[in-house]
Scaffold this active site. Structure first.
Site, PDB file in Angstrom:
ATOM      1  N   ASN A  67      18.130 143.792  28.004  1.00 25.16           N
ATOM      2  CA  ASN A  67      18.131 144.139  29.426  1.00 25.16           C
ATOM      3  C   ASN A  67      17.174 143.197  30.158  1.00 25.16           C
ATOM      4  O   ASN A  67      15.963 143.305  30.008  1.00 25.16           O
ATOM      5  CB  ASN A  67      17.698 145.593  29.597  1.00 25.16           C
ATOM      6  CG  ASN A  67      17.666 146.057  31.042  1.00 25.16           C
ATOM      7  OD1 ASN A  67      17.721 145.256  31.967  1.00 25.16           O
ATOM      8  ND2 ASN A  67      17.556 147.353  31.240  1.00 25.16           N
ATOM      9  N   CYS A 124      16.615 146.399  38.673  1.00 25.80           N
ATOM     10  CA  CYS A 124      17.829 145.877  38.032  1.00 25.80           C
ATOM     11  C   CYS A 124      18.972 145.659  39.011  1.00 25.80           C
ATOM     12  O   CYS A 124      19.952 144.986  38.681  1.00 25.80           O
ATOM     13  CB  CYS A 124      18.270 146.815  36.911  1.00 25.80           C
ATOM     14  SG  CYS A 124      16.963 147.165  35.712  1.00 25.80           S
ATOM     15  N   HIS A 181      25.453 145.509  35.188  1.00 30.41           N
ATOM     16  CA  HIS A 181      24.089 145.275  34.717  1.00 30.41           C
ATOM     17  C   HIS A 181      24.042 145.605  33.240  1.00 30.41           C
ATOM     18  O   HIS A 181      24.549 146.653  32.795  1.00 30.41           O
ATOM     19  CB  HIS A 181      23.111 146.152  35.502  1.00 30.41           C
ATOM     20  CG  HIS A 181      21.764 146.256  34.880  1.00 30.41           C
ATOM     21  ND1 HIS A 181      21.044 145.166  34.452  1.00 30.41           N
ATOM     22  CD2 HIS A 181      20.988 147.351  34.590  1.00 30.41           C
ATOM     23  CE1 HIS A 181      19.897 145.570  33.945  1.00 30.41           C
ATOM     24  NE2 HIS A 181      19.838 146.879  34.008  1.00 30.41           N
TER      25      HIS A 181
END
Length: 313
Positions: A266, A101, A236
């Site tokens: 996500n 990520c 993020h």
């Protein structure tokens, strides 16, 4: 973003859950899911075309293509080479980055370093993921979180980043992982196991709520600014609870945190790039604004970038 949307109500077909349960714990209401024949390279290519058009840069003017992904189009060739060929970016080198990520942040830092070379003028950084292809849709703790998508940005010499920070805590790598690569198991005489995401949610949460504010503080302080000088924090998009906790620790109101996780889920290495694109398209980014972008995820990796927005609205 892929056309197919999987809502929280759709998730009820796979696991025991509900829209209220998912929203209250994550802030996610839907996620985009790639089709069977739609892969990382396809999403990354579409994002790259849009970024090049937005920047007014031709593919053949690119000197380097960096693709951040944990779900590559293939092991060989790398996804960046696949995209290079589709773009016709014949003068560009091509490299994939796997920092989960945090990948887009790692890519921005590497691009900033590459642009210090006299021979490099334009670098394309792409974050692209098809996490649905490695998600266990019987595991409620992970399947409600992840979605697919891609975003991209062009960096040009003379418009460099102002401060960057990247790091990792590899000792905690098993908190968010997939099984070992299949070839290793086959050579050892074992049956290969599915490479699906497994996560210790509590440990990842503890890591994220600490590293996110620490990283933002460090890159802002490096340039001699105060946190209150920031116009936007672009985190993020992992979980709205993590973002809210970071807001409290930093003393920065949630109004300054851009959040689009409700519609994207996500998307790992793609999430910050997608957020930037959303902000750009809706006119939220203004010339002279001070931004902090921050990523965290598998590895466990983390990174942050401080910059001042130079593009006219």
């Amino acid at each position: 973003m892929p056309r197919t949307i999987l809502t929280n109500q759709d998730m009820e077909r796979y696991v025991e859950t509900s829209d209220d349960w998912i929203v209250s714990r994550t802030g996610i209401r839907q996620r985009h899911i790639s089709d069977k024949d739609e892969n990382t390279g396809d999403l990354g290519y579409a994002a790259a075309l849009a970024a090049l058009e937005n920047a007014g840069i031709a593919p053949e003017d690119l000197d380097y293509i960096l693709v951040a992904t944990t779900t590559p189009h293939a092991l060989v060739p790398n996804t960046s080479s696949y995209i290079q060929a589709k773009l016709g970016a014949v003068n560009a080198a091509a490299l994939d980055i796997n920092a989960a990520c945090s990948g887009f942040i790692y890519g921005l830092e590497l691009a900033d370093v590459l642009l210090m070379r006299k021979t490099i003028k334009h670098v394309l950084v792409i974050g692209a993921e098809v996490l649905s292809k490695i998600t266990d849709f019987t595991d409620r703790s992970t399947c409600v979180l992840f979605g697919d998508g891609a975003g991209a940005a062009v960096l040009t010499k003379g418009e460099g980043l102002y401060a960057t920070l990247t790091g990792a805590d590899g000792a905690k790598g098993q908190c968010l992982h997939t099984s070992d690569f299949a070839v290793r198991n086959i050579i050892a005489g074992d049956e290969p196991s599915p490479h699906l995401i497994q996560m210790d949610g509590k440990e990842v949460y503890k890591f994220a709520v600490n590293i996110l504010p620490e990283s933002v503080k460090k890159v802002v302080e490096e340039k001699g600014h105060a946190l209150e000088d920031l116009d936007w924090v672009i985190p993020h998009q992992a979980n709205v609870r993590i973002i809210e906790a970071a807001s409290k620790r930093l003393g920065i109101p949630m109004e300054k945190f851009f959040v689009n996780i409700g519609s994207t889920g996500n998307t790992s290495a793609a999430s910050i790039a997608i957020a930037l694109d959303d902000m750009n398209k809706t006119g939220l980014l203004k010339k002279g604004q001070k931004l902090a972008m921050v990523g965290f995820g598998g590895g466990l990796t983390y990174g942050a970038v401080y910059l001042e927005w130079t593009k006219e609205a």
